[in-house]
Motif scaffolding. Structure first.
Motif, short mmCIF file in Angstrom:
data_model
loop_
_atom_site.label_atom_id
_atom_site.label_comp_id
_atom_site.label_asym_id
_atom_site.label_seq_id
_atom_site.Cartn_x
_atom_site.Cartn_y
_atom_site.Cartn_z
N PRO A 4 0.61 -1.14 0.12
CA PRO A 4 0.14 0.19 0.05
C PRO A 4 0.79 1.30 0.22
N GLN A 5 1.82 1.03 0.84
CA GLN A 5 2.65 2.49 0.71
C GLN A 5 3.67 2.47 -0.80
N MET A 8 0.95 4.29 -2.94
CA MET A 8 0.79 5.78 -2.69
C MET A 8 2.05 6.70 -3.11
N GLY A 316 -3.48 0.52 -3.13
CA GLY A 316 -3.51 2.00 -2.75
C GLY A 316 -4.92 2.55 -2.91
N THR A 318 -7.43 0.87 -1.52
CA THR A 318 -7.80 0.47 -0.13
C THR A 318 -7.49 1.45 0.95
N VAL A 319 -6.27 2.00 0.91
CA VAL A 319 -5.52 3.35 1.39
C VAL A 319 -6.66 4.49 1.51
N GLN A 322 -9.98 3.70 3.02
CA GLN A 322 -9.77 3.86 4.56
C GLN A 322 -9.57 5.08 5.03
N PHE A 323 -8.99 6.13 4.15
CA PHE A 323 -8.70 7.54 4.64
C PHE A 323 -10.43 8.20 4.49
#
Length: 449
Positions: A4-5, A8, A316, A318-319, A322-323
């Protein structure tokens, strides 16, 4: 670094690279392939056995075989032909004669001409430039206020972004996987409501302060009624019939957007021939511009869909979800936040990049907030118009400055366009408050989903 990092990081690097001026479509493909190679990598595989290459080929095939996107080159071709058919000056003159007793007659004629021509072509730069050459000098010679005249041309030239048959809506339909026909029906009332707000504003300014828009001298308006009727019949009526026939065939289910666009392209050839503008050079230029613009859109789709697929595989998306979930936003707050983001993106980016690249990030979130993607698409189309008229990167203002007389300052154009941006925001607010403005017609014609 986790997947995920990396996702981004991929998004951040993409934004940074395009700010440096690199081609967006090829940047998308390069980022998608490079990060995708890592995402799909398995030990011991040969270089070209990585699934990212299969994904790139698959996305290319999907774009080039899309039934929805077939309408894009056909509508573009229709627009470029009409642009070169020498109809604009006749249309403006006929509307000027018919509106002679209306307050702010030239401004109203300009807005109606812009609305019709923008609807027929869908090319903002072409409409603003041509009307800047034709209508702006006419208004200035008649003593019209410079700011009002410039604002009318800039705002009117952007109406084709929203009013069907809009190319933006076709691209959004392909991106969001929704019906282009329903999108056209949904855009009908907001589009013409916005055009009416523009006309009422121009008339209101002329009534409150007649010095801003003086009445035309008698020698320009004392024309026999038969002359007025003939002027309308030979300019307004043919273009109106073309637009109504194309749009009506789509809305009433007589033809798909692609079929209607094909008929519209054929009718535009006939129209150009009727105005004695059809020749080899005109056709060659129209075909070249159509192919160039279509290739740009297709490459953007290929790059965007590849980028989005890899972004999702890395986690990404998903991030992002979630944000937004962590913010506990209401549907209205979510809509406002996304529209603010799109508004800001409109400064450095064209509408094509916004629709194809960034809107797909928000689309998976819409069901979480119970938002209809068609409703969301109309808001995006409205919002995108503001970018063309909002400093510091107001492309419509720069188009107009390029052809305006030297005494017309860029600051005057900005000042004249900003009140019309306010009317766009007013229309967006009304659509927020009364969503049936957008959803009633598609639900009535085709039933709710």
């Amino acid at each position: 670094m986790t997947d995920p990092q990396l996702g981004m990081l991929m998004l951040g690097l993409f934004i940074f690279i395009i700010m440096l001026g690199f081609p967006i479509a090829f940047t998308l493909m390069a980022m998608g392939v490079s990060f995708g190679y890592y995402a799909y990598y398995t030990p011991g595989q040969e270089f070209f056995q990585n699934r990212i290459f299969t994904l790139l080929v698959q996305k290319t095939f999907e774009v080039t075989s899309s039934d929805v996107l077939v309408a894009v080159p056909l509508f573009l071709f229709m627009g470029y032909l009409i642009e070169r058919a020498n109809i604009l000056d006749r249309l403006f003159y006929s509307l000027q004669l018919s509106m002679k007793n209306v307050p702010g007659a030239l401004a109203v004629a300009t807005l109606i001409t812009c609305a019709m021509f923008a609807t027929a072509t869908g090319i903002v730069g072409a409409v603003v430039t041509l009307m800047g050459l034709l209508a702006l000098p006419a208004m200035l010679r008649a003593g019209y206020d410079t700011k009002l005249s410039a604002g009318v041309v800039c705002a009117g030239g952007c109406l084709g972004i929203l009013i069907p048959p809009s190319i933006l809506l076709i691209v959004y339909a392909a991106t969001a996987g929704v019906s282009a026909v329903k999108l056209y029906a949904a855009a009908f009332f907001p589009g013409f409501m916005l055009a009416m707000f523009y006309i009422v504003y121009a008339m209101g300014r002329a009534i409150i302060n007649p010095a801003l828009a003086p009445k035309l001298p008698p020698e320009q308006t004392n024309v026999p009624i038969a002359t007025v009727i003939w002027a309308l019949a030979t300019s307004f009526l043919p273009l109106a019939l073309l637009i109504v026939s194309v749009l009506g065939a789509i809305l009433f289910g007589l033809a798909t957007p692609s079929e209607a666009a094909a008929v519209g392209a054929l009718m535009s050839i006939v129209l150009a021939a009727a105005y004695r503008s059809l020749n080899y050079t005109m056709m060659k230029e129209s075909v070249y511009l159509t192919v160039r613009a279509t290739a740009m859109v297709c490459y953007l789709f290929i790059g965007s869909w590849t980028f989005s697929a890899v972004f999702a595989v890395l986690g990404g998306q998903t991030v992002v979800e979630q944000f937004f979930a962590s913010m506990n936003l209401s549907p209205v707050q979510f809509l406002i936040l996304t529209q603010v983001i799109i508004f800001l993106l409109g400064w450095p980016l064209e509408w094509t990049e916004i629709i194809i690249i960034f809107v797909p990030i928000f689309l998976p979130l819409l069901p979480n907030y119970g938002i209809d993607p068609i409703f969301f698409g109309i808001l995006v189309a409205l919002n995108t118009q503001t970018a063309f008229n909002t400093p510091p990167v107001a492309m419509a203002a720069f188009y107009l400055k390029g052809v305006a007389p030297p005494e017309v300052k860029l600051t005057d154009i900005f000042s004249g366009a900003l009140p019309f941006v306010g009317l766009v925001f007013l229309t967006m607010a009304l659509v927020y408050i009364f969503p049936e403005i957008t959803l009633w017609l598609p639900n009535y014609l085709y039933g709710s989903r």
